[in-house]
Write an enzyme that holds these catalytic residues in place. Sequence first.
Site, mmCIF file in Angstrom:
data_model
loop_
_atom_site.group_PDB
_atom_site.id
_atom_site.type_symbol
_atom_site.label_atom_id
_atom_site.label_comp_id
_atom_site.label_asym_id
_atom_site.label_seq_id
_atom_site.Cartn_x
_atom_site.Cartn_y
_atom_site.Cartn_z
ATOM 1 N N HIS A 1 0.836 -0.993 -0.096
ATOM 2 C CA HIS A 1 -0.066 0.165 0.077
ATOM 3 C C HIS A 1 0.920 1.298 -0.076
ATOM 4 O O HIS A 1 1.847 1.226 0.595
ATOM 5 C CB HIS A 1 -0.872 -0.006 1.332
ATOM 6 C CG HIS A 1 -2.075 0.905 1.009
ATOM 7 N ND1 HIS A 1 -1.896 2.535 1.377
ATOM 8 C CD2 HIS A 1 -3.327 0.619 0.930
ATOM 9 C CE1 HIS A 1 -3.012 2.913 1.220
ATOM 10 N NE2 HIS A 1 -3.773 2.072 0.795
ATOM 11 N N ASP B 1 -8.132 -5.205 0.031
ATOM 12 C CA ASP B 1 -8.445 -5.961 -1.166
ATOM 13 C C ASP B 1 -8.185 -7.407 -1.211
ATOM 14 O O ASP B 1 -8.873 -8.090 -1.793
ATOM 15 C CB ASP B 1 -8.017 -5.280 -2.343
ATOM 16 C CG ASP B 1 -8.365 -3.694 -2.590
ATOM 17 O OD1 ASP B 1 -9.737 -3.722 -2.095
ATOM 18 O OD2 ASP B 1 -7.758 -2.928 -3.033
#
Length: 441
Positions: A317, A375
């Site tokens: 991320h 996700d």
Amino acid sequence: MTTEDKATEHKATLSFSDGTPSVDFPMMKGTVGPDVIDIRKLYGATGKFTYDTGFLSTASCNSTVTYIDGDAGKLLYRGYPIEQLATHCDFLEVCYLLYYGELPNAPALEEFKDLVMHHTMVHEQMQFAIRGFRRDSHPMAILTGLVGGMAAFYPDSLDINSPEQQDISFVRLVAKMPTMVAMAYKYSIGQPYIYPVNRLGYASNFMHMMFATPCEDYEPNPVLVRAMDRIFTLHADHEQNASTSTVRLCGSSGTSPFSAIAAGVACLWGPAHGGANQACLEMLEQIQADGGMAKVGEFMEKVKDKHSASRLMGFGHRVYKNFDPRAKLMQETCKEVLAALGLENDPIFKLAMALEKIALEDPYFVERKLYPNVDFYSGIVQRALGIPTSMFTCIFALARTIGWVAQWKEMITDSEYRIGRPRQLYTGSVERDVPPRRGRS
Ligand code: ACO
């Protein structure tokens, strides 16, 4: 917080080697997080701009909505940790918090839920608007059009300077987004639209509109409804990400809230932003199709290979360099959903667990601080809920609408608000004359 409240006694001094006199800039402090250098006077004082593509070092606004500490793996909405909100509150409570700044007491929450659930129906003409789209249109393309089209269907709440109209637009957007998402889905599969049922909760009404047909009711399973509600909460806001910054920039021109939110939907559609959970699920399905567990080792070698374009989707991320706190909550939900459906032995879930275990111990991922992001599990959960992959980004848009509206409202009521107008480093041709057509090469 006013500019005076944010001021510190410190300053930053910028010196130049080209003869420009050095300049002092004030330093500002938020409640938590890094200090910022207030460079608003830079151009006036020096005739120079800063250069920061992707805004890696630039704070574009003040905000009191969401705080992320990527190194500590912390996400706060209005100061409250996401773990507590996802455990003790439902999504509409979180919507109230994000928009109004404080959690509602019990009567205020009931009143708010009643208000939202009595604005779920969309203008009847909207179903005819959808019919103009091809049946095979991507649901996100339809959704972008529908949200922008709300400015045409609800012209009585377009005055952005009226606090009443701001609030009406907020309620309309939060209330009608599930209806529009479900309509986009039903249209794409050729089924009739299902009207909202206001006595249901927000998430169960959405699932009813997605999965019921005129011939068959949808029986909401509380575990699955809770999972849907949690997906909404975990995606509700995430500070100044690409789609939120798009909403702010678009809205800064004074356009209608519906137009600004439609810009956010359009931005979210990109695979680098809202499309990652679909990519993650597709990756897991591909590994399964290629041989499943037996191929995990080979796949992990491929994602670590510099010469391969493959990545372990759902890992890493830009901001979280520790764990993504939403991923832990989503993993918990994933286990609950699969247990409720008797799918504990689901091969895709087992594959995900195996990949996660290897990655968390592998020096390649550990050294680069690559942890599972939200996700990694949300695609598995949505698939178990019966949501097709083409709808994943629409669900994200539904959830993020509250964040977009809260940030839009914050911007237009900020005394420092002005139209967004970035500058550039021009690298094109210097001024030149237009040559006659015949003399051009
Ligand atoms: N798999 C394998 N290697 C990776 C991964 C990954 N998922 N992510 C980063 N790396 C490696 C890079 O190859 C690079 O290695 P190097 O230093 O040897 O060159 C290093 O880790 C740093 O990578 P960057 O791309 O510079 O990291 P950045 O912070 O810019 O990227 C991103 C973050 C885009 C999310 C990246 O980790 C990625 O592509 N992940 C997979 C896609 C994904 O899951 N996206 C969802 C994000 S969450 C969300 O949008 C809600």
